[in-house]
Design an enzyme around this catalytic site. Structure first.
Site, PDB file in Angstrom:
ATOM      1  N   ASP A  93     -27.295  -1.969  25.744  1.00 63.90           N
ATOM      2  CA  ASP A  93     -27.635  -1.014  24.693  1.00 63.90           C
ATOM      3  C   ASP A  93     -28.958  -0.351  25.065  1.00 63.90           C
ATOM      4  O   ASP A  93     -29.578  -0.698  26.077  1.00 63.90           O
ATOM      5  CB  ASP A  93     -27.655  -1.689  23.315  1.00 63.90           C
ATOM      6  CG  ASP A  93     -28.768  -2.713  23.176  1.00 63.90           C
ATOM      7  OD1 ASP A  93     -29.603  -2.839  24.096  1.00 63.90           O
ATOM      8  OD2 ASP A  93     -28.808  -3.396  22.139  1.00 63.90           O
ATOM      9  N   PHE A  97     -31.459   0.513  18.550  1.00 61.18           N
ATOM     10  CA  PHE A  97     -31.065  -0.154  17.307  1.00 61.18           C
ATOM     11  C   PHE A  97     -32.073  -1.223  16.901  1.00 61.18           C
ATOM     12  O   PHE A  97     -32.503  -1.286  15.748  1.00 61.18           O
ATOM     13  CB  PHE A  97     -29.665  -0.766  17.461  1.00 61.18           C
ATOM     14  CG  PHE A  97     -29.139  -1.392  16.200  1.00 61.18           C
ATOM     15  CD1 PHE A  97     -28.611  -0.605  15.194  1.00 61.18           C
ATOM     16  CD2 PHE A  97     -29.182  -2.766  16.022  1.00 61.18           C
ATOM     17  CE1 PHE A  97     -28.134  -1.176  14.016  1.00 61.18           C
ATOM     18  CE2 PHE A  97     -28.712  -3.351  14.847  1.00 61.18           C
ATOM     19  CZ  PHE A  97     -28.179  -2.549  13.852  1.00 61.18           C
ATOM     20  N   ASP A 147     -30.902   6.313  20.913  1.00 64.43           N
ATOM     21  CA  ASP A 147     -30.603   7.021  19.663  1.00 64.43           C
ATOM     22  C   ASP A 147     -31.296   6.369  18.483  1.00 64.43           C
ATOM     23  O   ASP A 147     -31.879   5.296  18.599  1.00 64.43           O
ATOM     24  CB  ASP A 147     -29.090   7.075  19.411  1.00 64.43           C
ATOM     25  CG  ASP A 147     -28.499   5.713  19.080  1.00 64.43           C
ATOM     26  OD1 ASP A 147     -29.108   4.684  19.452  1.00 64.43           O
ATOM     27  OD2 ASP A 147     -27.436   5.668  18.450  1.00 64.43           O
ATOM     28  N   ASP A 267     -18.330  -4.808  20.433  1.00 68.59           N
ATOM     29  CA  ASP A 267     -19.197  -5.955  20.708  1.00 68.59           C
ATOM     30  C   ASP A 267     -19.664  -6.495  19.371  1.00 68.59           C
ATOM     31  O   ASP A 267     -19.755  -5.749  18.403  1.00 68.59           O
ATOM     32  CB  ASP A 267     -20.440  -5.542  21.506  1.00 68.59           C
ATOM     33  CG  ASP A 267     -21.464  -4.866  20.601  1.00 68.59           C
ATOM     34  OD1 ASP A 267     -21.273  -3.677  20.293  1.00 68.59           O
ATOM     35  OD2 ASP A 267     -22.420  -5.529  20.157  1.00 68.59           O
ATOM     36  N   CYS A 305      -4.219 -23.237  19.831  1.00 72.34           N
ATOM     37  CA  CYS A 305      -5.284 -22.722  20.693  1.00 72.34           C
ATOM     38  C   CYS A 305      -5.413 -23.589  21.947  1.00 72.34           C
ATOM     39  O   CYS A 305      -5.335 -24.813  21.878  1.00 72.34           O
ATOM     40  CB  CYS A 305      -6.602 -22.687  19.929  1.00 72.34           C
ATOM     41  SG  CYS A 305      -7.978 -22.050  20.911  1.00 72.34           S
ATOM     42  N   CYS A 307      -8.135 -23.524  24.024  1.00 74.66           N
ATOM     43  CA  CYS A 307      -9.535 -23.651  24.458  1.00 74.66           C
ATOM     44  C   CYS A 307      -9.913 -25.127  24.569  1.00 74.66           C
ATOM     45  O   CYS A 307      -9.245 -25.990  23.991  1.00 74.66           O
ATOM     46  CB  CYS A 307     -10.459 -22.906  23.495  1.00 74.66           C
ATOM     47  SG  CYS A 307     -11.017 -23.899  22.094  1.00 74.66           S
ATOM     48  N   CYS A 310     -10.228 -27.130  21.248  1.00 74.81           N
ATOM     49  CA  CYS A 310      -8.967 -27.455  20.568  1.00 74.81           C
ATOM     50  C   CYS A 310      -8.094 -28.405  21.386  1.00 74.81           C
ATOM     51  O   CYS A 310      -7.359 -29.215  20.829  1.00 74.81           O
ATOM     52  CB  CYS A 310      -8.198 -26.178  20.246  1.00 74.81           C
ATOM     53  SG  CYS A 310      -9.049 -25.151  19.028  1.00 74.81           S
ATOM     54  N   HIS A 336     -14.597 -21.850  21.446  1.00 78.01           N
ATOM     55  CA  HIS A 336     -13.391 -21.577  20.659  1.00 78.01           C
ATOM     56  C   HIS A 336     -13.411 -20.147  20.095  1.00 78.01           C
ATOM     57  O   HIS A 336     -12.414 -19.420  20.196  1.00 78.01           O
ATOM     58  CB  HIS A 336     -13.214 -22.582  19.517  1.00 78.01           C
ATOM     59  CG  HIS A 336     -12.159 -22.115  18.560  1.00 78.01           C
ATOM     60  ND1 HIS A 336     -10.809 -22.288  18.781  1.00 78.01           N
ATOM     61  CD2 HIS A 336     -12.260 -21.362  17.432  1.00 78.01           C
ATOM     62  CE1 HIS A 336     -10.123 -21.686  17.826  1.00 78.01           C
ATOM     63  NE2 HIS A 336     -10.974 -21.118  16.985  1.00 78.01           N
TER      64      HIS A 336
HETATM   65 ZN   LIG Z   1      -9.758 -23.326  20.226  1.00 75.76          ZN
END
Ligand SMILES: [Zn+2]
Length: 376
Positions: A93, A97, A147, A267, A305, A307, A310, A336
């Site tokens: 960025d 901001f 900006d 994002d 899931c 991951c 999990c 996760h």
């Molecule tokens: Zn997971």
């Protein structure tokens, strides 16, 4: 010779799009979610782990990196990719901001912004030219224009003033960026929730000409309905053959709604920050792992899931390590959440490519409606 920056739009389904952005650091599949690596790290994650979740690109913050460790130091140490051991694309960025949100600590002029560091009170100046220089020193693949983004709600006069200043800064950013093969400069549309100002901003940016276009000034307090209201028309003001990036968004249903309206990149700190505060996102809604009802629960966060959190751990274990303030709690819950976000993105990419995005969206919402969503 660096690979030229290029956007190949491969399929559309309604307003939703899927494609591939080529950069000299590799390809970015869109729609893309960019995890936030504020200070040269996606908190609680190794870069290899972030890549394993399916992320093609990270976001780095100019404001944080210019103050500590300093852009010139990062450049001397080989650039941000080398410094943080992430070889894939990085978007930075502009610092605008964060600087604008330093209420009381900054002074805004036509030239730029002077401000005091939140770390040690030292004085700094950010201008379009300095922001371009910092992002070049960091080695960013996708550079954002400097900006001003006003917080909403505010008056139309204030939104118009900030937008027109941002358009003058966009022109200065374009000149300062110069010609850098393989790297891209994105313009940022402003204009709040005012359609005429959004259109004026888009026209000004297109006249300058950018490699991609961001929709800025949303997710700053206007609420989802107002944000979707703007996204119903604003992406259509931008060139169809360039990537469109919605900055700072968002919750899973914000992301799905934005893609449905023609957004290609997003994002947000939400999946990583929530991971550190015990909130996990699932197909059936959000869970707060610190709640006592998880302490005897042998089930994973989400049976479907894949991951590491999990696959290998129960809600009871995650509840225990979170309550014990063990570092592994942040690691697993962040993993996760990032995995789930990337799963949403890959699901949308496949659905758009196959022309079944409306059905995918209906399933996404139906599953959440029947889920055990907990208050945030
Ligand atoms: Zn997971």
């Amino acid at each position: 010779m660096a690979t030229a920056f290029n956007f190949d739009l491969t399929a559309t389904d309604g307003a939703a799009r899927t494609g591939v952005i080529a950069t000299s650091r590799g390809a970015i599949r869109t729609p893309a979610f960019m995890p936030v690596g504020t200070a040269g790290t996606v908190k609680a994650m190794l870069p290899e782990s972030v890549a394993a979740t399916g992320a093609d690109i990270l976001l780095g913050n100019t404001y944080h990196l210019m103050l500590r460790p300093g852009a010139e130091r990062v450049a001397r140490l080989g650039g941000l990719h080398c410094f943080m051991h992430w070889e894939r694309p990085i978007l930075t960025d502009s610092g605008g901001f964060q600087v604008m949100s330093l209420a009381g600590l900054r002074k805004l002029t036509e030239q730029g912004v002077t401000f005091k560091s939140h770390i040690d009170g030292s004085r700094h100046e950010l201008t379009p030219e300095r922001s371009m220089e910092i992002q070049r020193l960091l080695g960013s693949d996708i550079v954002m224009c400097f900006d001003e983004c006003p917080a909403l709600p505010t008056s139309d006069e204030e939104v118009a003033r900030a937008m027109r200043l941002s358009m003058r800064w966009a022109e200065r950013s374009r000149v300062a960026f110069g010609d850098r093969p393989g790297h891209a400069l994105f313009g940022i549309m402003q204009g709040g929730v005012n359609r005429a100002l959004r259109e004026e901003s888009a026209e000004a940016l297109k006249a300058i000409g950018f490699d991609g276009y961001a929709v800025g000034g949303l997710a700053v307090g206007e609420g989802q309905e107002a944000m979707f209201g703007v996204l119903d028309y604003a992406p259509g003001f931008l060139p169809a053959d360039r990537p469109r990036y919605l900055m700072g968004v968002g919750k899973p249903d914000d992301i799905v709604g934005a893609v449905a309206r023609g957004i290609d990149m997003m994002d947000c700190v939400l999946p990583t920050r929530s991971g550190r505060t015990g909130q996990v996102f699932t197909r059936r809604g959000a869970l707060n792992i610190k709640n006592a009802r998880h302490q005897d629960d042998p089930r994973p966060i989400d049976e479907a899931c894949t991951c590491p959190a999990c696959r290998n751990y129960s809600r009871a274990y995650l509840h225990h390590v979170f309550r014990s303030q063990e570092i592994i709690a942040s690691m697993l819950l962040t993993w996760h959440n990032l995995h789930y976000y990337q799963e949403i993105m890959s699901g949308m990419r496949a659905a758009i490519a196959e022309g079944r995005f409306a059905a995918w969206q209906a399933d996404f919402h139906a599953l959440r409606a029947e889920g055990d969503i907990e208050p945030l």
